[in-house]
Design an enzyme around this catalytic site. Structure first.
Site, PDB file in Angstrom:
ATOM      1  N   GLY A   1     -28.957 -19.393  33.401  1.00  0.00           N
ATOM      2  CA  GLY A   1     -28.819 -18.948  34.787  1.00  0.00           C
ATOM      3  C   GLY A   1     -27.786 -19.679  35.623  1.00  0.00           C
TER       4      GLY A   1
ATOM      5  CG  ASN B   1     -22.557  -7.615  32.494  1.00  0.00           C
ATOM      6  OD1 ASN B   1     -23.403  -8.521  32.542  1.00  0.00           O
ATOM      7  ND2 ASN B   1     -21.822  -7.402  31.417  1.00  0.00           N
TER       8      ASN B   1
ATOM      9  NE  ARG C   1     -33.235  -0.472  23.133  1.00  0.00           N
ATOM     10  CZ  ARG C   1     -32.767  -1.722  23.193  1.00  0.00           C
ATOM     11  NH1 ARG C   1     -32.632  -2.318  24.357  1.00  0.00           N
ATOM     12  NH2 ARG C   1     -32.424  -2.368  22.114  1.00  0.00           N
TER      13      ARG C   1
ATOM     14  CG  MET D   1     -29.063 -12.550  26.450  1.00  0.00           C
ATOM     15  SD  MET D   1     -27.270 -12.288  26.478  1.00  0.00           S
ATOM     16  CE  MET D   1     -26.930 -12.289  24.727  1.00  0.00           C
ATOM     17  NE  ARG D   2     -34.502  -6.330  25.413  1.00  0.00           N
ATOM     18  CZ  ARG D   2     -34.801  -6.292  24.111  1.00  0.00           C
ATOM     19  NH1 ARG D   2     -34.540  -7.318  23.335  1.00  0.00           N
ATOM     20  NH2 ARG D   2     -35.353  -5.212  23.596  1.00  0.00           N
TER      21      ARG D   2
ATOM     22  CG  HIS E   1     -17.865  -9.565  28.692  1.00  0.00           C
ATOM     23  ND1 HIS E   1     -18.913  -9.572  27.794  1.00  0.00           N
ATOM     24  CD2 HIS E   1     -16.728  -9.644  27.952  1.00  0.00           C
ATOM     25  CE1 HIS E   1     -18.431  -9.641  26.562  1.00  0.00           C
ATOM     26  NE2 HIS E   1     -17.110  -9.681  26.636  1.00  0.00           N
TER      27      HIS E   1
ATOM     28  CG  LEU F   1     -29.953  -2.613  31.003  1.00  0.00           C
ATOM     29  CD1 LEU F   1     -29.193  -2.994  32.268  1.00  0.00           C
ATOM     30  CD2 LEU F   1     -31.463  -2.725  31.239  1.00  0.00           C
TER      31      LEU F   1
ATOM     32  CD  GLU G   1     -18.779 -16.600  32.569  1.00  0.00           C
ATOM     33  OE1 GLU G   1     -19.921 -16.238  32.874  1.00  0.00           O
ATOM     34  OE2 GLU G   1     -18.473 -16.988  31.421  1.00  0.00           O
TER      35      GLU G   1
HETATM   36  C1  GRF Z   1     -22.187 -16.117  30.732  1.00  0.00           C
HETATM   37  O1  GRF Z   1     -21.132 -16.596  29.959  1.00  0.00           O
HETATM   38  C2  GRF Z   1     -22.003 -14.665  31.064  1.00  0.00           C
HETATM   39  O2  GRF Z   1     -20.668 -14.304  31.211  1.00  0.00           O
HETATM   40  C3  GRF Z   1     -22.596 -13.983  29.858  1.00  0.00           C
HETATM   41  O3  GRF Z   1     -23.705 -14.764  29.503  1.00  0.00           O
HETATM   42  C4  GRF Z   1     -23.504 -16.102  29.947  1.00  0.00           C
HETATM   43  C5  GRF Z   1     -24.674 -16.434  30.818  1.00  0.00           C
HETATM   44  O4  GRF Z   1     -24.628 -17.776  31.247  1.00  0.00           O
HETATM   45  N1  GRF Z   1     -22.900 -12.604  30.160  1.00  0.00           N
HETATM   46  P1  GRF Z   1     -25.563 -18.238  32.444  1.00  0.00           P
HETATM   47  O5  GRF Z   1     -26.988 -17.890  32.041  1.00  0.00           O
HETATM   48  O6  GRF Z   1     -25.123 -17.528  33.680  1.00  0.00           O
HETATM   49  O7  GRF Z   1     -25.365 -19.725  32.533  1.00  0.00           O
END
Ligand code: GRF
Length: 217
Positions: free
Chosen positions: A13, A109, A67, A92-93, A111, A95, A176
């Site tokens: 998170g 999202n 689902r 990590m699901r 990435h 949708l 990010e």
């Molecule tokens: C991040 O690298 C994000 O881009 C990817 O999963 C990771 C999650 O990291 N989708 P966090 O849980 O926000 O630290």
């Protein structure tokens, strides 16, 4: 009125925390009203509770292969908190199109790659294996196809000869944490909207920065 945002997580998170911290600013156009995890012991849930944010656990394992039943439970949690925008942050699901359509233009999202390159997992290892000189992160609207929606914001880093998966991941993660709050600000304020399958907005306010060239000239 601030838009009510839910963040969906599965793990540590850190992007969630970046969003929570940004949303503390008085002029931020969104408030983080809920954090939902599909993993009951996700570290991010503890961080969210410590930050005073309401949390919910919707554990996918309780729904077996159904689902849509999992997603209906998710939707109930979002409805119960009056959520208007959903941010996926290490959720990590996959949708279903049913759920994604409910949130069209209202679900983001992040990435860890410069989409459309390196969709899916292990992006940093794959970027190094491919020998790219520039890598980065992308915030995009979610569409039914994974890691493919209209791009709201990207940030790039130079890849050095000495980079490892870990060093590259750390630099991309810092990007990010900068771009996710900035992209949410654009969407929550209405400066960027999804129209005809593309991001539409006022465009650049400032001069673009100089090009990033690697190796350095
Ligand atoms: C991040 O690298 C994000 O881009 C990817 O999963 C990771 C999650 O990291 N989708 P966090 O849980 O926000 O630290």
């Amino acid at each position: 009125m601030k838009r009510r945002v839910a963040i969906l997580i599965s793990g540590r998170g850190s992007n969630m925390t970046a969003l929570i911290e940004a949303a503390r600013a008085a002029d931020f156009p969104a408030s983080i009203a809920l954090v939902v995890s599909n993993v009951a012991n996700a570290a991010g849930l503890t961080a969210a509770r410590e930050a005073g944010i309401a949390t919910a656990v919707v554990d996918h394992k309780g729904f077996g292969k159904d689902r849509e039943a999992f997603e209906r439970a998710l939707q109930e949690a979002l409805d119960a908190h009056g959520i208007e925008i959903v941010c996926l942050a290490g959720f990590m699901r996959l949708l279903t199109p049913w759920f994604v359509r409910q949130w069209e233009g209202r679900m983001l999202n992040i990435h860890p790659a410069l989409l459309p390159a390196f969709k899916g997992l292990d992006t940093h290892a794959r970027a190094l294996a491919a020998g790219v000189r520039i890598h980065g992160a992308t915030v995009h609207f979610v569409i039914p196809e994974m890691d493919s929606g209209p791009i709201i914001m990207q940030g790039a880093v130079a890849v050095g000869d000495d980079d490892t998966e870990q060093s590259l991941a750390a630099r991309v993660l810092a990007v990010e944490h900068a771009i996710y709050p900035a992209a949410l600000r654009l969407v929550a304020s209405g400066a960027v909207v999804l129209r005809d399958g593309r991001c539409s907005g006022p465009g650049h306010k400032a001069e673009p920065p100089p090009p990033l060239i690697m190796p350095v000239l």
